[in-house]
Design a protein around this motif. Structure first.
Motif, PDB file in Angstrom:
ATOM      1  N   PHE A 132       0.822  -1.208   0.000  1.00  0.00           N
ATOM      2  CA  PHE A 132       0.000   0.000   0.000  1.00  0.00           C
ATOM      3  C   PHE A 132       0.859   1.261   0.000  1.00  0.00           C
ATOM      4  CE2 PHE A 132      -2.866  -3.219   1.897  1.00  0.00           C
ATOM      5  CZ  PHE A 132      -3.837  -3.197   0.916  1.00  0.00           C
ATOM      6  N   GLY A 133       2.061   1.159   0.560  1.00  0.00           N
ATOM      7  CA  GLY A 133       2.976   2.293   0.521  1.00  0.00           C
ATOM      8  C   GLY A 133       3.442   2.612  -0.886  1.00  0.00           C
ATOM      9  N   TRP A 134       3.476   1.592  -1.743  1.00  0.00           N
ATOM     10  CA  TRP A 134       3.807   1.807  -3.154  1.00  0.00           C
ATOM     11  C   TRP A 134       2.567   2.222  -3.952  1.00  0.00           C
ATOM     12  CZ3 TRP A 134       1.407  -1.356  -6.817  1.00  0.00           C
ATOM     13  CH2 TRP A 134       1.759  -1.089  -8.148  1.00  0.00           C
ATOM     14  N   MET A 135       1.418   1.651  -3.596  1.00  0.00           N
ATOM     15  CA  MET A 135       0.190   1.854  -4.356  1.00  0.00           C
ATOM     16  C   MET A 135      -0.395   3.260  -4.175  1.00  0.00           C
ATOM     17  SD  MET A 135      -3.233  -0.470  -3.933  1.00  0.00           S
ATOM     18  CE  MET A 135      -2.223  -1.962  -3.981  1.00  0.00           C
ATOM     19  N   LEU A 136      -0.396   3.756  -2.939  1.00  0.00           N
ATOM     20  CA  LEU A 136      -1.082   5.005  -2.621  1.00  0.00           C
ATOM     21  C   LEU A 136      -0.624   6.198  -3.463  1.00  0.00           C
ATOM     22  CD1 LEU A 136      -3.262   6.177  -0.786  1.00  0.00           C
ATOM     23  CD2 LEU A 136      -1.509   6.585   0.947  1.00  0.00           C
ATOM     24  N   PRO A 137       0.682   6.407  -3.676  1.00  0.00           N
ATOM     25  CA  PRO A 137       1.103   7.579  -4.461  1.00  0.00           C
ATOM     26  C   PRO A 137       0.672   7.549  -5.921  1.00  0.00           C
ATOM     27  CG  PRO A 137       2.920   6.724  -3.145  1.00  0.00           C
ATOM     28  CD  PRO A 137       1.836   5.706  -3.096  1.00  0.00           C
ATOM     29  N   THR A 138       0.225   6.393  -6.408  1.00  0.00           N
ATOM     30  CA  THR A 138      -0.203   6.343  -7.802  1.00  0.00           C
ATOM     31  C   THR A 138      -1.534   7.056  -8.021  1.00  0.00           C
ATOM     32  OG1 THR A 138      -1.335   4.217  -7.545  1.00  0.00           O
ATOM     33  CG2 THR A 138       1.000   4.152  -8.144  1.00  0.00           C
ATOM     34  N   PHE A 139      -2.326   7.238  -6.937  1.00  0.00           N
ATOM     35  CA  PHE A 139      -3.576   7.983  -7.126  1.00  0.00           C
ATOM     36  C   PHE A 139      -3.737   9.156  -6.159  1.00  0.00           C
ATOM     37  CE2 PHE A 139      -4.595   4.234  -4.580  1.00  0.00           C
ATOM     38  CZ  PHE A 139      -5.360   4.716  -3.539  1.00  0.00           C
ATOM     39  N   LEU A 140      -2.887   9.272  -5.137  1.00  0.00           N
ATOM     40  CA  LEU A 140      -2.879  10.458  -4.284  1.00  0.00           C
ATOM     41  C   LEU A 140      -1.474  11.034  -4.336  1.00  0.00           C
ATOM     42  CD1 LEU A 140      -4.363  12.312  -2.312  1.00  0.00           C
ATOM     43  CD2 LEU A 140      -3.710  10.749  -0.461  1.00  0.00           C
ATOM     44  N   LYS A 141      -1.318  12.141  -5.070  1.00  0.00           N
ATOM     45  CA  LYS A 141       0.007  12.667  -5.375  1.00  0.00           C
ATOM     46  C   LYS A 141       0.607  13.468  -4.223  1.00  0.00           C
ATOM     47  CE  LYS A 141       2.420  15.533  -8.813  1.00  0.00           C
ATOM     48  NZ  LYS A 141       2.232  16.407 -10.001  1.00  0.00           N
ATOM     49  N   ASP A 142      -0.119  14.472  -3.744  1.00  0.00           N
ATOM     50  CA  ASP A 142       0.414  15.293  -2.662  1.00  0.00           C
ATOM     51  C   ASP A 142      -0.705  15.956  -1.876  1.00  0.00           C
ATOM     52  OD1 ASP A 142      -0.283  17.784  -4.043  1.00  0.00           O
ATOM     53  OD2 ASP A 142       1.464  17.436  -5.304  1.00  0.00           O
TER      54      ASP A 142
ATOM     55  N   SER B  53      -7.246  11.560 -11.252  1.00  0.00           N
ATOM     56  CA  SER B  53      -8.667  11.345 -11.523  1.00  0.00           C
ATOM     57  C   SER B  53      -8.917  10.335 -12.635  1.00  0.00           C
ATOM     58  CB  SER B  53      -9.332  12.678 -11.897  1.00  0.00           C
ATOM     59  OG  SER B  53      -8.713  13.242 -13.041  1.00  0.00           O
ATOM     60  N   ASP B  54      -7.862   9.862 -13.287  1.00  0.00           N
ATOM     61  CA  ASP B  54      -8.023   8.899 -14.382  1.00  0.00           C
ATOM     62  C   ASP B  54      -6.798   7.994 -14.417  1.00  0.00           C
ATOM     63  OD1 ASP B  54      -8.414   7.450 -16.681  1.00  0.00           O
ATOM     64  OD2 ASP B  54      -8.869   9.174 -17.952  1.00  0.00           O
ATOM     65  N   MET B  55      -6.925   6.793 -13.831  1.00  0.00           N
ATOM     66  CA  MET B  55      -5.780   5.895 -13.739  1.00  0.00           C
ATOM     67  C   MET B  55      -5.327   5.402 -15.108  1.00  0.00           C
ATOM     68  SD  MET B  55      -4.811   5.711 -10.613  1.00  0.00           S
ATOM     69  CE  MET B  55      -3.758   4.259 -10.682  1.00  0.00           C
ATOM     70  N   ALA B  56      -6.273   5.233 -16.046  1.00  0.00           N
ATOM     71  CA  ALA B  56      -5.914   4.742 -17.374  1.00  0.00           C
ATOM     72  C   ALA B  56      -5.119   5.780 -18.155  1.00  0.00           C
ATOM     73  CB  ALA B  56      -7.175   4.353 -18.145  1.00  0.00           C
ATOM     74  N   ASN B  57      -5.466   7.051 -17.946  1.00  0.00           N
ATOM     75  CA  ASN B  57      -4.777   8.148 -18.616  1.00  0.00           C
ATOM     76  C   ASN B  57      -4.506   9.220 -17.561  1.00  0.00           C
ATOM     77  OD1 ASN B  57      -3.732   9.915 -20.543  1.00  0.00           O
ATOM     78  ND2 ASN B  57      -5.757  10.742 -21.053  1.00  0.00           N
ATOM     79  N   PRO B  58      -3.415   9.066 -16.793  1.00  0.00           N
ATOM     80  CA  PRO B  58      -3.174   9.903 -15.613  1.00  0.00           C
ATOM     81  C   PRO B  58      -3.425  11.394 -15.827  1.00  0.00           C
ATOM     82  CG  PRO B  58      -1.471   8.248 -15.804  1.00  0.00           C
ATOM     83  CD  PRO B  58      -2.300   8.144 -17.058  1.00  0.00           C
ATOM     84  N   GLN B  59      -4.361  11.916 -15.041  1.00  0.00           N
ATOM     85  CA  GLN B  59      -4.673  13.340 -15.042  1.00  0.00           C
ATOM     86  C   GLN B  59      -4.865  13.761 -13.591  1.00  0.00           C
ATOM     87  OE1 GLN B  59      -7.827  14.542 -17.723  1.00  0.00           O
ATOM     88  NE2 GLN B  59      -7.445  12.813 -19.076  1.00  0.00           N
TER      89      GLN B  59
ATOM     90  N   PRO C  76      -8.726   2.645  -6.898  1.00  0.00           N
ATOM     91  CA  PRO C  76      -8.900   2.479  -8.346  1.00  0.00           C
ATOM     92  C   PRO C  76      -9.187   1.019  -8.696  1.00  0.00           C
ATOM     93  CG  PRO C  76      -6.992   3.844  -7.873  1.00  0.00           C
ATOM     94  CD  PRO C  76      -7.448   3.290  -6.558  1.00  0.00           C
ATOM     95  N   GLU C  77      -9.897   0.832  -9.784  1.00  0.00           N
ATOM     96  CA  GLU C  77     -10.301  -0.513 -10.201  1.00  0.00           C
ATOM     97  C   GLU C  77      -9.107  -1.450 -10.332  1.00  0.00           C
ATOM     98  OE1 GLU C  77     -12.742  -2.612 -13.912  1.00  0.00           O
ATOM     99  OE2 GLU C  77     -12.666  -0.427 -13.704  1.00  0.00           O
TER     100      GLU C  77
END
Length: 317
Positions: free
Chosen positions: A163-173, A188-194, A281-282
């Protein structure tokens, strides 16, 4: 004749006394809430709050995180109310008017905790800093996690690693602003990071007794969820209206700040763990069960800590 003069004198005294009473400032003492209160901060209305006025003291009920009854000395000029409360960590200014039995009040907050203020990255994977702060102690040699029983240190390693690796992929700062707001930058979009940023006026912070208290503006959160359900900050912080205490530890060498709840603070919120899994994220839904399984471990353990590891971002970043 003297009796008539005496009567006129008495009537005159009564008349002028009545006029004098009419000229006195009205008494605005009382508790203002619901439709009798419009309380705003950062341009957003804070609903479900109460404000009590007694003489020259205005008391804010559950408005400033960690200070459930903040008494502020105020001056009242006509129907205008103004006042300031200041300590080593924050300054709160109030200004407003009372008309027709309703108080319109505006808050202006300035935080003085400059060592917390700023933007903090969630972990720092490039430097090998995972984003989660999790640990617990137990008298058991093994605990149930997933479908098997494993040693406590293995659970700690798994949670902080995966989870320490996973979390920054969708919560940046996360940003702590000088006016006591908290905002977050999230994918807001894991498939196309925005990346989007949650608006001000939804979450607030304050330092009290060495603890970081965080609260949420429920009305603002509900409105934001109506616009976007992918912001983890808004959905998770619905329960934080009154202000939840977080421990804070800093590592000046690594430039990190751990913000976490202890077991005593965590226990009332174990029901949130399934929701944390739901907002993942899914792509990571297969790990949701491992979050839910932390509930019994924390409940049955002797001690526990769960939170984030934040890394100070440079101004140029």
């Amino acid at each position: 004749m003297s009796n008539k003069l005496l009567l006129l004198l008495i009537l005159g005294v009564v008349f002028f006394s009545a006029c004098s009473d009419d000229d006195k400032d009205p008494n605005y003492d009382g508790t203002y809430k619901d439709s009798g209160l419009e309380l705003s901060r950062d341009g957003m209305v804070l609903s479900g709050k109460s404000v009590a006025l007694s003489g020259n003291t205005l008391t804010l009920g559950n408005v400033i995180p960690g200070e459930p009854a903040l008494a502020i000395p105020v001056t009242i000029t006509g129907n205008v109310v103004e006042g300031t409360s200041s300590n080593d960590f924050r300054e709160v200014k109030v200004s407003g008017k009372i008309e027709g039995g309703k108080m319109n009040l505006t808050l202006a907050v300035k935080n003085k905790a400059t060592d917390i203020e700023g933007t903090w990255a969630v972990g720092n994977l490039d430097a090998g800093i995972m984003a989660t702060h999790f640990t617990f102690t137990t008298d058991k040699e093994k605990v149930k996690y997933g479908e098997t029983e494993v040693a406590p240190e293995n659970v700690i390693g798994f949670v902080n690693g995966i989870f320490g690796w996973m979390l920054p992929t969708f919560l940046k700062d996360i940003t702590f602003t000088s006016d006591g707001n908290i905002t977050a930058s999230y994918n807001s979009d894991m498939a196309n990071p925005q990346y989007a940023t949650s608006p001000k006026g939804m979450a607030f912070y304050n330092l009290v007794g060495g603890k970081l208290y965080i609260s949420a503006n429920i009305a603002g959160i509900v409105e934001d969820i109506g616009r976007s359900t992918s912001d983890p900050l808004t959905e998770i912080m619905v329960v934080l209206e009154q202000g939840i205490p977080f421990e804070v530890t800093k590592d000046t060498e690594k430039e990190t700040m751990d913000v976490y709840m202890t077991r005593e603070t965590l226990l009332p919120f174990m029901s949130l763990l399934p929701m944390l899994g739901e907002v993942m994220p899914e792509e990571f839904q297969s790990y949701a069960g491992f979050i839910t399984d932390l509930g019994p471990i924390i409940q049955e353990g002797k001690t526990a800590e769960l939170g984030l590891v934040l890394t100070q971002k440079k101004t140029a970043e």
